[in-house]
Design an enzyme around this catalytic site. Structure first.
Site, PDB file in Angstrom:
ATOM      1  N   ASP A   1      -8.148  -1.650   3.341  1.00  0.00           N
ATOM      2  CA  ASP A   1      -7.198  -2.755   3.123  1.00  0.00           C
ATOM      3  C   ASP A   1      -7.611  -4.043   3.824  1.00  0.00           C
ATOM      4  O   ASP A   1      -6.986  -5.087   3.617  1.00  0.00           O
ATOM      5  CB  ASP A   1      -5.797  -2.357   3.626  1.00  0.00           C
TER       6      ASP A   1
ATOM      7  N   ASP B   1      -2.876  -0.378   5.933  1.00  0.00           N
ATOM      8  CA  ASP B   1      -3.125   0.283   7.209  1.00  0.00           C
ATOM      9  C   ASP B   1      -4.551   0.791   7.368  1.00  0.00           C
ATOM     10  O   ASP B   1      -4.929   1.225   8.457  1.00  0.00           O
ATOM     11  CB  ASP B   1      -2.154   1.454   7.410  1.00  0.00           C
TER      12      ASP B   1
ATOM     13  N   ASP C   1       0.868  -1.169   0.000  1.00  0.00           N
ATOM     14  CA  ASP C   1       0.000   0.000   0.000  1.00  0.00           C
ATOM     15  C   ASP C   1       0.910   1.226   0.000  1.00  0.00           C
ATOM     16  O   ASP C   1       1.882   1.276   0.751  1.00  0.00           O
ATOM     17  CB  ASP C   1      -0.892  -0.018   1.242  1.00  0.00           C
TER      18      ASP C   1
END
Length: 822
Positions: free
Chosen positions: A546, A542, A301
């Site tokens: 996600d 985070d 990410d």
């Protein structure tokens, strides 16, 4: 804002709150939770492995020979280690959730009170200001603010919210303040609906645990017929007493179960989690240490992983008389002055400018008036004490069309956010610019890259791990950032919002390296498509957006600063938010897995020869060992060497199948031991040896071949490994000679010595020949090693299919029963 609300906004009355509580319209905590202590203890206690050993322990208790129950020490140690390390990790993660618990200011009646998120109800009116987390979905009643929705969408830019705008739970107020009415609470909120998709039992992806499970399941199928057959043959046909028959059978069964390997695996992984904890890495599932060591695709990410989540000033350009390159200091002072004047509502961009000024000693000028940011005109400003009207904002909104300064915008990187500082004649009462606008300079701002990111990316590239960057941001921005840290093929970027079919998404998962504007469901689908391509996939994330992908990945990693849901579904949590720890986790996993593969061959050697020997002894009893003798062999030849070898440094890449690597090294030893023991039993009967003499001879032969295996898997020999071999021999000699009564050994006759030398030498030579052939097969990926891996895969597939049919059949019976039940 709050004074205005006190006069014009009324909150829910006590009776209205009570009515909503009675109807369940409460903002209950719907985050994905960690396991309870009871669940952890239950999962580790009620296993097939523990059940078999408990049954054997009960049989030993019946004989009152408690010294033969030492094997339960292994079982209890394994249980304690597994429960302890998982509860410890759970408590650490729970503490993070407690530290991030929030309260919110709520309007109740004519008063403003502060309540926990869980005490809110539907239609509550809340005051949200800079830094506040939005507790539930809401609609803005009054005020304006910029909201950071990156934990939900992955997009780093703040989004303006004003009267009528919708707010989503889990996002944060970046600047400004608003009064908002809650429209969806608890399980109905946006974040809760995403979390609900992650509330399922995730199957454990661990080749080691899968192999252990298969061995125990196969052993269970064989244990009962072999055990019953051996007991009946020994008790009814060979004339042994009941107690002797029970102990002989228990010894055979215990030998078939790789107890020590289960304990060794738990211990090695527990040591790995302890070492990682010292590096601020919390391991919630110990098997993920192995999984990460086998990962060949890592999905990153952008925000919080490659970048810090903060903005950074990347350049300052001054303008003097319309000419670029001059007056950078004056421009910088203007930017800092405007940002400082509006510091109370500073967003990421303003904070980056203030940090820039602080680092370079640029002081803000004293102001007598602040002009807050206007979303319609895209600027903020101030009036200094000496009467200067300064402006900071979007160049194309502030500068008039055709201004020469606008041509400079083409010089900036497209991924940078560019602002202009200007001076004007003044502001009217509403904050509108008056008079001529004179540009002073430009500032370019971009995401701050983690200092450790390039080195971490380089590590994975050198290890042959493919990298994918998945983000909710603009794919051009994500691609540029990925390229800046050295991710290969970062130019292969796609806009996921344009992928309309599963086929397009599947093709993108195969070919692209950067994904922008990805939804939570698309992230999960990308992980599934990569796994379908036979990849072992790890995912870092985070945010709430996600969670679904983290749950689906073979190994999931989050930061301590992540949302509670992301932390709770992740197997690994980086407590200090440092992405640079991931190579350390990989190194720890490789040490653990490579050494386990080497040590496991010792345990499976015993499992295989015990099964074959039990079958042979049904035909030709008695079984040559009793439990206490098996304990000596297990400790000296298997337990101590395996633990020492398992804790050595080892950073080699994990290659090949675990089951193939282990069995191809253990089978030569098992075959050699069975041949040696069969020869010893036949020879002992011919020479009229007693049971104690035959069992002693069998112990010596097993130890000789076992030591030969230790030497073979310990190459190249070091001082430590040489000392280990000497210690193993010393323990066996001490047990046989100095504790002969305890271990029931007899070495008085010369015939025992002669057979030990002759048969032992022949069995060691046989082992060496078979082991070298097995090593060649492994190195070349031969038929035997590939066949073992295929057998494991077929077993797992057929078991899954069988269990699926059982569930379907059970469901049909249940429905049929309900149909006929009045």
């Amino acid at each position: 804002m709050e004074e205005t609300a006190r006069d014009t906004i009324r909150g829910l009355s006590a009776s209205e709150v009570a009515d909503r509580v009675a109807h369940g319209k409460v903002n209950t905590n719907t985050d994905v939770q960690t396991k309870t202590v009871g669940q952890i203890v239950s999962e580790h206690t009620f296993t097939l492995f523990n059940g078999i050993n408990l049954f054997m322990f009960i049989l030993v208790l019946f004989t009152a020979e408690l010294r033969n129950a030492l094997f339960m020490g292994v079982v209890l140690s394994n249980l304690a280690i597994g429960v302890f390390q998982e509860i410890r990790a759970k408590r650490m993660v729970d503490k993070l959730s407690i530290l991030t618990a929030k309260t919110v200011r709520v309007r109740r009646g004519d008063a403003t009170v502060e309540l926990a998120f869980e005490d809110l109800v539907l239609d509550d009116v809340v005051l949200l200001a800079r830094g506040d987390q939005i507790p539930a979905d809401a609609v803005v009643i009054s005020g304006s603010a910029f909201v950071d929705e990156s934990l939900l969408t992955g997009e780093g830019n703040s989004i303006e919210k004003s009267a009528g705008s919708e707010l989503f739970s889990g996002s944060f107020v970046d600047a400004g303040s608003v009064w908002a009415r809650l429209t969806r609470v608890g399980a109905d909120s946006y974040a809760a609906r995403i979390n609900a998709g992650a509330k399922y039992i995730k199957p454990v992806h661990s080749e080691i645990l899968d192999t252990l499970r298969i061995i125990i399941e196969v052993a269970t199928v064989l244990i009962f017929p072999l055990g019953i057959g051996l007991f009946l043959r020994t008790f009814l046909m060979d004339g042994s007493g009941l107690n002797a028959a029970i102990l002989s059978t228990v010894a055979a069964v215990i030998g078939m179960i790789p107890q020590g390997l289960v304990l060794l695996t738990s211990t090695v992984l527990a040591i790995a989690t302890t070492r990682l904890a010292a590096r601020k890495v919390l391991v919630q599932q110990s098997h993920c240490v192995e999984t990460l060591a086998r990962v060949d695709v890592l999905c990153l990410d952008k925000t919080g992983t490659i970048t810090t989540g903060r903005m950074l000033v990347s350049g300052m350009t001054g303008i003097e008389g319309g000419a670029p390159g001059k007056g950078a200091v004056e421009a910088a002072r203007a930017f800092v002055t405007v940002a400082d004047a509006n510091a109370a509502d500073a967003n990421d961009t303003a904070r980056a400018i203030l940090a820039y000024g602080l680092e370079r000693g640029i002081e803000a000028g004293a102001c007598v008036r602040a002009v807050p940011f206007d979303s319609a005109y895209k600027y903020s400003g101030c009036v200094t004490r000496d009467g200067r009207a300064l402006i900071m904002g979007a160049p194309r909104f502030i500068l008039p069309e055709g201004d020469p300064a606008l041509r400079m915008l083409g010089r900036f990187d497209p991924v940078e956010r560019v602002l202009v500082s200007c001076e004007a004649d003044g502001f009217d009462a509403r904050g509108r610019i008056q008079g001529k606008i004179r540009p002073l300079g430009f500032v370019s701002i971009r995401d701050e890259i983690r200092a450790s990111a390039p080195d971490t990316i380089r590590f994975f590239a050198e290890q042959g791990v493919e990298l994918r960057v998945i983000s909710g941001d603009d794919p051009r921005t994500v691609s540029a950032i990925a390229a800046s840290v050295g991710i290969e093929h970062a130019e292969r970027a796609v806009d996921a919002s344009r992928l309309k079919t599963d086929g397009e998404l599947r093709a993108a998962a195969r070919d692209a390296r950067v994904f922008g504007r990805v939804t939570p469901d698309q992230k999960r689908s990308l992980i599934k498509y990569l796994q379908a391509g036979k990849h072992v996939v790890a995912m870092t994330g985070d945010g709430v957006n996600d969670v679904l992908a983290l749950k689906e990945a073979d190994c999931s990693i989050s930061m301590a600063s992540a949302s509670a849901a992301a932390r709770n579904v992740s197997e690994l949590v980086l407590a200090d938010n440092d992405f640079a720890h991931i190579p350390e986790i990989v190194a720890e996993g490789r040490r653990s897995i490579n050494n386990l593969q080497r040590s496991a061959s010792l345990f499976l050697m015993k499992t295989v020869y015990s099964m074959l020997l039990a079958f042979a002894c049904i035909v030709m009893p008695p079984y040559p060992f009793i439990p206490i003798q098996m304990s000596l062999i297990s400790t000296a030849v298997i337990g101590i060497p395996s633990f020492v070898l398992a804790l050595e440094p080892n950073r080699d890449r994990v290659e090949g199948s675990f089951i193939a690597n282990v069995f191809m090294r253990s089978l030569p030893a098992s075959a050699s031991i069975v041949a040696a023991l069969f020869t010893a039993i036949v020879s002992g009967r011919i020479l009229g040896m007693s049971f104690s003499e035959i069992s002693t001879l069998c112990m010596v032969l097993t130890a000789l071949v076992g030591i030969a295996l230790i030497v073979s898997i310990s190459r190249p020999l070091t001082v430590l490994r040489g000392a280990l071999i000497v210690v193993v021999g010393a323990i066996m000699i001490t047990g046989c000679f100095f504790f002969s009564d305890f271990f029931h050994t007899a070495l008085d006759r010369v015939a025992v010595w002669v057979l030990a030398v002759v048969v032992g030498s022949a069995s060691v030579i046989l082992f060496i020949c078979l082991f070298k052939r097995a090593e060649r097969d492994l190195a070349q990926g031969g038929v035997s090693s590939r066949g073992l891996a295929r057998i494991k895969d077929r077993y797992a597939t057929r078991k899954k299919r069988f269990l699926g049919r059982c569930r379907v059949g059970t469901g049909r019976l249940f429905l049929k029963h309900r149909k006929h039940t009045p």
